[in-house]
Design an enzyme around this catalytic site. Structure first.
Site, short mmCIF file in Angstrom:
data_model
loop_
_atom_site.label_atom_id
_atom_site.label_comp_id
_atom_site.label_asym_id
_atom_site.label_seq_id
_atom_site.Cartn_x
_atom_site.Cartn_y
_atom_site.Cartn_z
N CYS A 555 0.86 -1.19 0.00
CA CYS A 555 0.00 0.00 0.00
C CYS A 555 0.89 1.24 0.00
O CYS A 555 1.98 1.24 0.56
CB CYS A 555 -0.91 0.00 1.23
N ASP A 557 0.52 3.75 1.66
CA ASP A 557 0.53 4.32 3.01
C ASP A 557 1.95 4.58 3.51
O ASP A 557 2.80 3.68 3.47
CB ASP A 557 -0.19 3.35 3.96
N ARG A 559 3.15 4.76 6.25
CA ARG A 559 3.58 4.04 7.45
C ARG A 559 3.95 2.59 7.16
O ARG A 559 4.17 1.81 8.07
CB ARG A 559 2.45 4.10 8.50
N HIS A 611 -2.19 -4.03 4.97
CA HIS A 611 -1.94 -3.64 6.37
C HIS A 611 -3.26 -3.33 7.05
O HIS A 611 -4.18 -2.78 6.43
CB HIS A 611 -0.99 -2.43 6.44
N CYS A 614 -5.97 0.05 7.00
CA CYS A 614 -5.75 0.64 5.68
C CYS A 614 -6.88 1.61 5.31
O CYS A 614 -8.06 1.24 5.34
CB CYS A 614 -5.67 -0.46 4.62
CO CO Z 1 -3.30 1.30 3.05
#
Ligand code: CO
Length: 734
Positions: A555, A557, A559, A611, A614
């Site tokens: 992803c 993302d 993090r 994750h 998400c």
């Molecule tokens: Co995500």
């Protein structure tokens, strides 16, 4: 042709009603009776010809009686007053040339509707005594409190509309009562049954004709006579009066002229506006040409010794009710008044006032229909209150005062509505206050915006989003600009978005952003130095080429940094990341990455890493629309759809979302396995193995979903392509 006949019939109906109205208004004005007839004739022939209104009828106006009465007293003689009427006419012509008539469009709708209803009620209440033969008050008076001149015998002694109705009950005239009620019943019967069959004949003419016949047949005791009949004075050259030009040296003449010009203009424009609204054909009268016509009308009426004239609603309404189709009717009604006062006096003087009162009550009931009140109440208080106030103010004072009061009240509501329209909305989340400006931010929002700004706490962030604002009042912009200074003292960070002329970020914010950016480059410098210290050949080795072991699909993302969570070095992971780690066979980017890593890099492992927590999955689980992103996260919704049975058994929403994230990763693993590129490689080389992971941000731990073996075997045979590996394929060239 049928229209001409209708206009002729309507003109007779209006003329019959106009005659006693002209006389009654002249009496109530303290003017010679002749002056009323002259004004009526001028209103019909002169103004009727010049006006562009189709339904309006002009003549002496009830709304002017108090002004005329006072003016004659001030100027000392009726002849001096006529000079003021002539001057008023000239002023109105000037108003028309200056094009101030357009202002009449500003009269608020509830006030115009209120005026019509009020005049309807006034007609009912004022005409009721005449209907029953109590003819103490002059025919056509409209104001609430009577003056001496309003009363036939003089001396009003505190009489008003209500007292007059009560008195009427105590002195009913049987003949008039019979004629009045019969006429009224006949008017309703005509509307109900006969109007369709004889569309050209107005009910009012039938009612008046029948009334005259009934009165002739009544016995001497019952027959109405004298003051209960119309009484037209003889129009004789000797009776004409003319303006006294000596009055031009009297300064009061000019003040009276200005008053009459203003009031007559307002009343005319109001009447024309109201009648235009009632016009079944929706025709509009140009207001400035109406002022010109009215001006010329007053000029001529004054020169011939007539009262000041205006367009009048009552006669206009009778005209419309009688079926008038064009201005021919108004012009001809003037001719009928002229003929009646020259040669037909005996015939006209046989008409009982009670019959004409019935015609006016009938029109009054139409004008004051309760339906209007119902309509106004549906539109809410801001329409209903000005409407009711206008009605009551006109009833208990007079037309002009009532209109002024109604317009003021309506204006207050208009201002209040402007003020109440939301110029912006405020959202608060944690330390951030967001102010979203709406399309129109006006001066009226300044006070509320100011108090919202005051309430922004110290050491917080304020976002002002003006991206959807079309117009922002300059006072509001100034307020925001000013707040910048205060905000600095309270340590409030302000972000202005989408407001032109307004710098989005403060200098301090700009400096901080620049520093963050600069840090990236200096970090890189430090990293290079660190690497070289540890391994002087590090970058030379890197430059030779890559041989990564893993394709990592994760992803976007921030993090979930692939190298950090797996503690891998440069050169180990071939990475593809997108929102919610979706594997789409239509995604050129991912398919190219996949082909390159499988056919060229020949990676042994492909990892799809989702994750928990998400944002992409969370968005897909809501019903909210996010625009273009909806299409991207659509496959996640499909996962929910495909696994309804399993998901139904999980009651805790948080657990359910975690499971969906796992199922979503497994579905993407399957998608990878289904691609021809991966199928071909597996059949040929036995690799890659495809793994499904879920990373838990709260613990930093990775959960291996152990997908690789099972899923490959589970795939439907249609995905197991047959390849002829002896043949040279483009991939085999490398
Ligand atoms: Co995500």
């Amino acid at each position: 042709m049928a229209n001409l006949k209708k206009d002729i019939a309507a003109s007779i109906a209006v003329g019959l009603v106009a005659i006693p109205l002209c006389l009654g208004i002249a009496h109530a004005s303290g003017a010679p009776l002749m002056s009323g007839l002259v004004a009526g004739i001028t209103g019909g022939l002169v103004i009727g010809s010049m006006s562009k209104s189709n339904l309006a009828v002009s003549g002496p106006a009830a709304g002017l009686t108090t002004i005329v009465l006072a003016a004659i007293a001030t100027l000392g003689s009726y002849e001096a007053f006529l000079t003021a009427v002539v001057l008023a006419g000239i002023l109105q012509v000037i108003f028309g040339k200056l094009r101030v008539g357009g202002l009449s469009r500003l009269f608020p709708s509830p006030v115009i509707k209120g005026m019509l209803s009020a005049i309807g009620l006034i007609l009912i209440m004022k005409q009721f005594p005449h209907l029953v033969g109590f003819d103490k008050e002059s025919f056509g008076v409209e104001e609430f409190f009577d003056t001496d001149k309003d009363i036939e015998s003089g001396s009003a002694q505190g009489l008003n509309t209500f007292r007059m109705i009560i008195l009427a009950f105590s002195s009913l005239e049987p003949g008039a009562l019979l004629i009045g009620l019969t006429s009224l019943a006949l008017l309703y019967f005509w509307d109900w049954k006969m109007a369709k069959r004889f569309p050209i004949i107005p009910g009012s003419l039938v009612a008046v004709g029948v009334a005259v016949l009934i009165n002739q047949m009544l016995g001497a005791g019952m027959r109405v006579a004298g003051k209960h009949l119309v009484s037209v004075p003889e129009l004789h050259p000797n009776n004409f009066v003319h303006p006294d030009w000596a009055a031009l040296s009297n300064p009061h003449v000019y003040l009276v002229a200005l008053t009459i010009a203003l009031v007559a203009s307002v009343e005319s424009l109001l009447s024309v506006e109201a009648l235009d609204r009632l016009d079944p054909q929706n025709r509009r009268t140009p207001p400035n040409s109406e002022l010109l016509a009215q001006g010329v009308g007053n000029l001529i009426s004054g020169l011939l010794g007539g009262l000041p004239v205006t367009a009048v609603i009552v006669r206009g309404s009778v005209n419309m009710a009688a079926g008038a189709t064009s201005k021919r009717s108004a012009i001809m009604h003037g001719a009928w008044i002229l003929i009646a006062s020259l040669g037909l006096r005996n015939g006209i003087n046989a008409i009982p006032l009670a019959a004409l009162a019935a015609v006016l009550v009938h029109v009054g009931i139409k004008m004051a229909h309760p339906r209007t009140l119902q309509q106004m109440s549906k539109r809410g208080w801001s329409q209903l209150i000005p409407f009711v106030v206008t009605v009551l103010a006109i009833l208990f004072t007079d037309l002009l005062i009532g209109i002024c009061v109604g317009t003021l009240v309506s204006g207050c509501f208009i201002l209040r509505n402007l003020h109440a329209a939301k110029g912006f909305t405020v959202h608060k989340s944690g330390l951030i206050t967001r102010i979203k400006l709406h399309q129109e931010v006006t001066f009226f929002h300044k006070v509320r915006l100011s108090s919202v700004l005051e309430a922004v706490p110290a050491d917080s962030i304020l976002e002002v989003d003006g991206s959807e604002a079309r117009t922002i009042d300059h006072d509001v912009l100034d307020l925001l600009e000013l707040f910048k200074g205060q905000a600095a003292h309270k340590n409030i960070e302000i972000i202005f978005g989408g407001i032109s002329l307004m710098q989005s970020f403060s200098d301090k914010q700009m400096a901080a952003m620049q520093a963050e950016y600069d840090a990236l480059l200096s970090n890189n410098q430090a990293w290079v130095e660190g690497c070289q210290k540890e391994d002087p050949q590090y970058f030379e080795r890197m430059a030779i080429g890559q041989k990564p072991t893993f394709l990592f699909i994760g992803c976007s993302d921030s993090r979930v940094p692939a190298e950090v969570i797996t503690r891998t070095e440069a050169g180990q992971l071939f990475v593809h990341r997108n929102i919610a780690n979706v594997v789409s066979l239509h995604d050129m980017n991912l398919m190219s990455v996949l082909q390159y890593s499988v056919e060229h890099l020949v990676v042994p492992h492909i990892i799809v890493c989702g994750h928990y927590g998400c944002g992409g999955v969370h968005a897909a689980l809501s019903s909210q629309s996010f625009g273009l992103i909806d299409n991207w996260i659509h496959p996640i919704k499909k996962v929910v759809d495909d696994n309804q049975a399993e998901l139904a058994s999980i009651l805790d929403p948080e657990q359910k979302e975690r499971r969906i994230i796992e199922l979503h990763v497994l579905a993407q693993v399957r998608n990878i396995l289904k691609t021809p590129v991966v199928q071909r490689s597996i059949q040929k080389l036995g690799i890659p193995r495809v793994h499904g992971w879920v990373y838990d941000m709260t613990t930093g731990k990775i959960k291996d979903l152990k997908a690789d073996v099972n899923l490959q075997d589970d795939l439907h045979p249609v995905f197991h392509y047959e390849y002829d590996f002896q043949k040279k394929t483009p991939a085999a060239k490398h």
